[in-house]
Design a protein around this motif. Structure first.
Motif, short mmCIF file in Angstrom:
data_model
loop_
_atom_site.label_atom_id
_atom_site.label_comp_id
_atom_site.label_asym_id
_atom_site.label_seq_id
_atom_site.Cartn_x
_atom_site.Cartn_y
_atom_site.Cartn_z
N GLU A 86 2.68 -0.98 -3.40
CA GLU A 86 3.29 -1.22 -2.09
C GLU A 86 3.95 0.05 -1.56
O GLU A 86 3.85 0.36 -0.37
N GLN A 87 4.63 0.79 -2.40
CA GLN A 87 5.28 2.01 -1.94
C GLN A 87 4.26 3.11 -1.66
O GLN A 87 4.40 3.85 -0.69
N VAL A 88 3.23 3.21 -2.47
CA VAL A 88 2.17 4.18 -2.20
C VAL A 88 1.53 3.86 -0.85
O VAL A 88 1.27 4.76 -0.05
N ALA A 89 1.32 2.59 -0.60
CA ALA A 89 0.73 2.17 0.68
C ALA A 89 1.61 2.62 1.85
O ALA A 89 1.11 3.16 2.85
N ARG A 90 2.91 2.42 1.72
CA ARG A 90 3.83 2.86 2.79
C ARG A 90 3.79 4.37 2.96
O ARG A 90 3.76 4.88 4.08
N GLU A 91 3.77 5.09 1.85
CA GLU A 91 3.77 6.55 1.90
C GLU A 91 2.50 7.10 2.54
O GLU A 91 2.55 8.11 3.22
N LEU A 92 1.38 6.43 2.31
CA LEU A 92 0.11 6.92 2.82
C LEU A 92 -0.31 6.24 4.12
O LEU A 92 -1.37 6.56 4.67
N GLY A 93 0.49 5.30 4.58
CA GLY A 93 0.15 4.60 5.82
C GLY A 93 -1.06 3.69 5.65
O GLY A 93 -1.85 3.53 6.58
N ARG A 94 -1.21 3.12 4.48
CA ARG A 94 -2.33 2.23 4.17
C ARG A 94 -1.79 0.88 3.72
O ARG A 94 -0.59 0.71 3.53
N THR A 95 -2.67 -0.07 3.52
CA THR A 95 -2.26 -1.37 2.98
C THR A 95 -2.28 -1.29 1.46
O THR A 95 -3.01 -0.46 0.89
#
Length: 185
Positions: free
Chosen positions: A151-160
Motif C-alpha cells: 500500500e505504501q509503495v503504491a502511494r509512493e509510485l502513484g499506483r494501486t
C-alpha cells in the motif's frame, strides 16, 4: 535520519508549482533523503559516490521543481531524478554500475543472514536486478530494501496496490528465470 517507511503525503509536498518554496523543498528533503541515498547506494555500490549523486539529484530537483505534477508522488519523483543522476554519472565515467553494496547503510549489526551468498552469487543477483525495468527496480527497492508494504509503495509510485503486486510478481519472475538459467542457488 528520517525513514522512508514513515513518510506520509503532506499538503506541502503536493503544493502547486508556485507554492514550492524553501519550506516545501526542506520538507521534501527531510522526507526523501534517506530513501534517495539508499537507492543511489544500491545502484552505485559506493557510499561516497552515492552522496555526491544524491546532492546532484536534489540540486536538479530544486531547479526543476515545477516539473513535479501536483498529483504525483514526491518520493517517486526524487527516486527518478536520483536514477537519472546515476545514469548521467555512469555515462560520464563510462563505468558499469556495481550493486555489491546493496543493503542498509545504517545497519551495523553483526547478525548474519541464514543463507550467506558467495561473492559470485551476489554479483549475479545484482546484475540480474539491473536487467529489470526502472519501475520494477523501484518496486524491488521499496518493497525489499526499504521493506515498505504494498500500500505504501503504491502511494509512493502513484499506483494501486494491485499494480504494485503485479509489477513485483513480474520482477521476481524475471529474477527467478535469470537465476535458474545460471543455476544460482
Amino acid at each position: 535520519m528520517v525513514s522512508l517507511a514513515v513518510q506520509r503525503p503532506g499538503p506541502q509536498l503536493s503544493a502547486t508549482p508556485e507554492l514550492r518554496d524553501n519550506a516545501w523543498f526542506s520538507e521534501l528533503y527531510e522526507r526523501t533523503f534517506d530513501g534517495a541515498y539508499r537507492y543511489a547506494c544500491m545502484l552505485t555500490h559506493d557510499p561516497d559516490r552515492a552522496e555526491d549523486i544524491v546532492a546532484d539529484a536534489y540540486l536538479r530537483a530544486w531547479r526543476h521543481r515545477s516539473s513535479l505534477r501536483a498529483d504525483s508522488s514526491a518520493t517517486s519523483w526524487i527516486l527518478s531524478v536520483t536514477r537519472n543522476c546515476v545514469i548521467d554519472e555512469i555515462r560520464k565515467r563510462k563505468t558499469l554500475v556495481n550493486l555489491d553494496n546493496v543493503g542498509d547503510p545504517e545497519d551495523q549489526s553483526d547478525e548474519k543472514s541464514p543463507a550467506e551468498l558467495t561473492d559470485a552469487q551476489r554479483q549475479f543477483i545484482q546484475a540480474a536486478i539491473q536487467q529489470l525495468t526502472p519501475e520494477q527496480q523501484r518496486v524491488v527497492f521499496l518493497r525489499f530494501y526499504q521493506q515498505l508494504p504494498h500500500e505504501q509503495v503504491a502511494r509512493e509510485l502513484g499506483r494501486t496496490p494491485n499494480a504494485v503486486r503485479a509489477i513485483q510478481f513480474r520482477a521476481l519472475s524475471q529474477l527467478r528465470k535469470l537465476l535458474e538459467s545460471a543455476n544460482v542457488q
